[in-house]
Design an enzyme around this catalytic site. Sequence first.
Site, PDB file in Angstrom:
ATOM      1  N   GLU A  64       0.808  -1.218   0.000  1.00 54.18           N
ATOM      2  CA  GLU A  64       0.000   0.000   0.000  1.00 54.18           C
ATOM      3  C   GLU A  64       0.838   1.263   0.000  1.00 54.18           C
ATOM      4  O   GLU A  64       0.542   2.231  -0.708  1.00 54.18           O
ATOM      5  CB  GLU A  64      -0.963   0.012   1.206  1.00 54.18           C
ATOM      6  CG  GLU A  64      -2.135  -0.948   1.072  1.00 54.18           C
ATOM      7  CD  GLU A  64      -1.775  -2.388   1.380  1.00 54.18           C
ATOM      8  OE1 GLU A  64      -0.625  -2.652   1.804  1.00 54.18           O
ATOM      9  OE2 GLU A  64      -2.641  -3.264   1.205  1.00 54.18           O
ATOM     10  N   HIS A 119     -11.628  -3.697   9.392  1.00 54.83           N
ATOM     11  CA  HIS A 119     -12.063  -3.549   8.000  1.00 54.83           C
ATOM     12  C   HIS A 119     -13.347  -2.743   7.879  1.00 54.83           C
ATOM     13  O   HIS A 119     -14.024  -2.827   6.855  1.00 54.83           O
ATOM     14  CB  HIS A 119     -12.257  -4.926   7.358  1.00 54.83           C
ATOM     15  CG  HIS A 119     -10.982  -5.672   7.152  1.00 54.83           C
ATOM     16  ND1 HIS A 119     -10.345  -6.338   8.171  1.00 54.83           N
ATOM     17  CD2 HIS A 119     -10.204  -5.844   6.061  1.00 54.83           C
ATOM     18  CE1 HIS A 119      -9.236  -6.893   7.702  1.00 54.83           C
ATOM     19  NE2 HIS A 119      -9.122  -6.602   6.428  1.00 54.83           N
TER      20      HIS A 119
END
Lengths: 351, 328
Positions: free
Chosen positions: B60, B129
Site C-alpha cells: 500500500e 475492516h
Amino acid sequence: MPQEILATFNVRRLSILDPDGNVDEALMPELPDAELRRMYEMMVLLRTYDNRALALQREGRLGTYPPSFGQEAAQIGSAFALKPTDWVFPSFREVGIHLTLGYPIAQLYQYWAGDERGQRGPDHLNIFPFCVSVGTHLPHAVGAALAARYRKDPVAVAVFFGDGATSKGDFHEAFNMAGALNAPVVFVCQNNQWAISIPVREQTAAATLAQKAFGYGFEGIQVDGNDVLAVYRGVKEALDRARDGGGPTFVECLTYRMADHTTADDAARYRPPEEVASWRERDPLLRLERFLARRGLWDEAYRNQVQEQVQQTVDAGVRAMEEIPPPERSDLFTYTAAAPTPRQAAQLEES
Amino acid sequence: MSEMTYRDALNLALKEEMRRDPRVITFGEDVALYEGSFKVTRGLLAEFGEDRVRDSPISENTIAGVAIGAAMGGMRPVAELMTINFALLAMDQLINHMAKVRYMFGGQVFLPMVVRMPSGGGSQLAAQHSQSLETYFMHCPGMRIAYPATPADAKGLLKTAIRDDNPVVFIEHEILYNSKGEVPEDPEFLVPFGVCNVMREGTDVTIVGYGRMAVLSLMAAAELEKEGISCEVIDLRTLNPLDEATFLKSAARTGRAVVVEECWRTAGLGADIACRIFENCFDRLLAPVKRVSGLDVPMPYSRKLEKLCIPSVAGIVEAVREVMAASY
C-alpha cells in the site's frame, strides 16, 4: 528424491582504481582526459562546498547540515554516469550530484539555510528535491520510471539513499515492485557504513547490501565507493541496462562517512578513531590525484589552480545565497495547493 | 440522464476520463484482471490495456508512493487502495509526501493524482475492516477529500478529482456501491469541489452529513416530515475544501443544526463542523448543535452490536427531535 539447487547467486564487487592510484586497464572506462580532470574538479568542488557549509553552519548562517566528506567518489562517479535526460531522486547527502549537474550553489545553501525555495531546481535539470525522510522516495522513483516507460521516453531513473534506508519497508516494497514491473530504475546506495550511530553490521545480517537485490529478481553489485572510476562504470552499466529495457539494478557503493552524520551529531562518541583513520588512507580524492599524476594530468600548479577557481565559485554561491530575500508572509499558503481552501484564505487574511 | 448504481457511475467516470486523457492510468491490488475488489474498475483492462490498468503487489505504501512518482513523471494516476483501512499502511506517503510535495518543493512539483479508497462500516467486516477514517485526512492540509453520497456525485466528483491538479483522497462508501440514482450522461458533467449539495430544503432544522450519512439524513428528513418537522439536508460532498458558507447560512436561517458523522465521536470531523456553526451562528441558534456519531469503540464483528455503533435513521430522527425540543 535428492535435493536440488534451485538458484544460486554471485555477488560481484567492482574495483578499478586502488588506493595508490593504480588502475586496472582492462576495466578502465573510456573517459577522455578532460573528463577525468573534470571528475577531479567536481570532487574538489564538493569538498570545498562541504567545508564551507560546515563553516556557515557554525556561524549560524545554515541550519543542520549533513556533510559529504569521504563520499565524493560515490557521488561524482554516479553523476558522471547519468545522461542529462535521466531523472534523479536524491536523498540528502548527494549534493555532489547537484554540483556536477550544474545546480546553482546559492540554491543549495539557500535550502540548508531553511528556505524551501532552494528546492526549486532549474527547469532543464531532471533532479527532484532532497528527500530527508529516510528511504521514502524509493517508491517515487519507481513511479517516475513507470511513467517514463509509459510515455515511451527512453530514460532511466536513478534513486540515491544510504545504508540505513535498506532497513525500511519502503526499500522492500519499492525493490519488489520495480522488479515485478520491470521499471527502468537504478537504485544507488551510498553505503557509508553508519546510519547515525548504527553500524551497517547491526543494520543487517547480510554480508553485503548488494545481495538483497537478488531476492527481488534483479542484480545487485557492490562497487568500491571510494573509487570514482568503479562507481562510474557500475552505475553507467546499470543505467544503460535500464534504458535498454533490462529493468532495475542495485548498485551498492561501499564508502565511509568521514564526518559526523550531521552538524547535530558527534561521531567521536560512538566510532573508534582507528576505523576513521584507516579510511582516511583510502581517501577518494587523494586516490584520484595519484592516478591523474601518473597520467601526467595533475601537478601542484594544477591543484592550486583548481582550488582557487573552486573557492571563487563557492564564494560567489554564498554571496548570491545571502542576497536572496526571505519569503513573504503571503508565501505561507502559496504552495500548499493549486488554490487555497476558504479556511486557508481566511487564515492568511488574519495572520 | 440514466439510472445507474454508484459503482457504475464511478466506473463510467474512470472510463470517460481515461478516454479523454491518455495520461490517466489506474493501478492497485486486483484492479486489472479481477476488476477491483468492489468491481469499480470493471472493463478497464479490456478497453485500455495493461499499460494503463495495472495490478500491483500488496504494497500500500508503495502504491501511494508510485502514484506520487508517476504524477511527478507527467501522469494523472488513479491509485486504488482496497479499503480505507489499508490506507493506514500508506499514511507516510499520503501525509508526509503527497500532501506536502507541492509546498516543500516551492510549487515546482505538483501531484495531479487520485487515491480511491472504499470506506465505512455496516457489512460485518469487524474492527480492522470497517473503519471511517475520513477525519485523519481532513486534519492534514495539502490534499482534497471527496466523499460522494449519490451516483450522480460519484461520477461528477471523481471526474473533477481526476482533472484536479491537487492530490485527491477519494472516499467511496462500500454500502452505497449498489445504490441507484439518475446520472447525467454528458461526459463533461462535473461536480465542483467545495460546493455543498442541498439535498432537501427545509425551514426548521439543518442536518449536515456526508457520504452514507447524507443518505441516512435524507431518509430521516422524510420521517420527520410526517411529524411536521421541516429539515434542510446538506451533503458536504468534499471535506476539503469545505463549503462552510452553505451550511452556516442554512444553520443561521433555521437556528438549529444536527451534524451526522460516521467516524468516532472523539475529535471527529463533526466537532469541527459544529464548532464552525457555534463560532459563526451563535446568536442565531435557538438550541445547541447536536452531533450523531459512531460510538468510540472498535467496530464489533457481531451484526447486532455493529448496528449500535453506526449512526442510523432512527438515531438521526431522535437527535432532530431533541434539537427541536431544546432551547437556550
